[in-house]
Design an enzyme around this catalytic site. Structure first.
Site, PDB file in Angstrom:
ATOM      1  N   HIS A  76       0.924  -1.355  -0.113  1.00 13.70           N
ATOM      2  CA  HIS A  76       0.030  -0.093  -0.003  1.00 13.70           C
ATOM      3  C   HIS A  76       0.940   1.292  -0.006  1.00 13.70           C
ATOM      4  O   HIS A  76       1.866   1.282   0.347  1.00 13.70           O
ATOM      5  CB  HIS A  76      -0.838   0.193   1.365  1.00 13.70           C
ATOM      6  CG  HIS A  76      -1.714  -1.156   1.125  1.00 13.70           C
ATOM      7  ND1 HIS A  76      -2.997  -0.965   1.926  1.00 13.70           N
ATOM      8  CD2 HIS A  76      -2.146  -2.235   0.850  1.00 13.70           C
ATOM      9  CE1 HIS A  76      -3.709  -1.866   1.700  1.00 13.70           C
ATOM     10  NE2 HIS A  76      -3.352  -2.785   0.834  1.00 13.70           N
ATOM     11  N   GLU A  78       1.030   3.892   1.774  1.00 14.64           N
ATOM     12  CA  GLU A  78       1.604   4.113   3.200  1.00 14.64           C
ATOM     13  C   GLU A  78       2.902   3.165   3.542  1.00 14.64           C
ATOM     14  O   GLU A  78       3.490   3.784   4.056  1.00 14.64           O
ATOM     15  CB  GLU A  78       0.151   4.086   4.508  1.00 14.64           C
ATOM     16  CG  GLU A  78      -0.526   5.044   3.981  1.00 14.64           C
ATOM     17  CD  GLU A  78      -1.822   4.450   3.344  1.00 14.64           C
ATOM     18  OE1 GLU A  78      -2.874   5.132   3.421  1.00 14.64           O
ATOM     19  OE2 GLU A  78      -1.383   3.799   2.544  1.00 14.64           O
ATOM     20  N   CYS A 106      -5.935   2.307   5.522  1.00 12.98           N
ATOM     21  CA  CYS A 106      -6.651   1.051   5.987  1.00 12.98           C
ATOM     22  C   CYS A 106      -6.267   0.556   7.229  1.00 12.98           C
ATOM     23  O   CYS A 106      -5.004   1.016   7.930  1.00 12.98           O
ATOM     24  CB  CYS A 106      -6.352  -0.129   5.039  1.00 12.98           C
ATOM     25  SG  CYS A 106      -4.681  -0.722   4.851  1.00 12.98           S
ATOM     26  N   CYS A 109      -2.151  -0.435   7.337  1.00 10.71           N
ATOM     27  CA  CYS A 109      -1.592   0.926   7.226  1.00 10.71           C
ATOM     28  C   CYS A 109      -1.632   1.624   8.542  1.00 10.71           C
ATOM     29  O   CYS A 109      -0.597   2.110   8.930  1.00 10.71           O
ATOM     30  CB  CYS A 109      -1.744   1.921   6.002  1.00 10.71           C
ATOM     31  SG  CYS A 109      -1.502   0.946   4.541  1.00 10.71           S
TER      32      CYS A 109
END
Length: 179
Positions: A76, A78, A106, A109
């Site tokens: 992801h 992040e 999410c 993260c």
């Protein structure tokens, strides 16, 4: 029990809330994260998510979603940005850093952000907006709060004495680096 001195150190800082206006500089960094989200999406590397990590008004980490290009569900924006920033700082802590994300993080993260302990996070889209374009963020947030037996993926807890022994060994280890 002695607590890690870096644990939740960021709570002592005043940071913007939903109702506060962000500064022009913070808006600039947020817009750069949004640009990264568009870039990653347009080149087909993953979903429409971007992230910047800033320390003392300098970008020290950036990332866009790379899940599909790397076949890595943890890639992801992040996480990519956190890895880059931590490598650059030669530290697993993001002390004194700010995170700018195109979307509310999410759960994975969010966990990584708490482990890294930045000062604050500014984000644009919400998890509800991510759910509206068919991303599982909101679903996963709900799964975290579900009873183990009610989760969509079956979990089995089997307490094993060897696992407990490892934890006890960690507890007794004198030269461990706490985090």
């Amino acid at each position: 029990m002695q607590r890690n001195p870096h644990y939740f150190v960021f709570l002592k800082y005043n940071f913007p809330t939903y109702y506060d206006m962000i500064t022009d500089q913070q808006k600039y960094f947020l817009e750069k994260a949004i640009e990264l989200s568009r870039f990653g999406m347009q080149i087909g590397q993953g979903g429409p998510f971007g992230c910047l990590i800033v320390k003392e008004n300098e970008i020290i980490g950036e990332g866009h979603n790379m899940v599909t290009v790397l076949n890595d569900p943890t890639a992801h924006a992040e996480i990519v940005a956190i890895r880059e920033a931590c490598k650059r700082l030669d530290s697993f802590l993001l002390t004194g850093c700010e995170i700018y994300a195109s979307c509310e993080p999410c759960p994975m993260c969010l966990g990584a952000i708490y482990w890294a302990r930045p000062e604050f996070v500014v984000y644009a889209n919400t998890r509800k907006e991510a759910a509206a374009i068919e991303f599982d963020d909101d679903f996963i947030y709900n799964e975290i709060n579900a009873a183990i037996g009610d989760r969509k993926i079956h979990f089995v807890h089997y307490p094993h004495p060897d696992a407990s022994t490892v934890f006890n060994d960690w507890k007794q280890l004198e030269n461990k680096r706490k985090y």
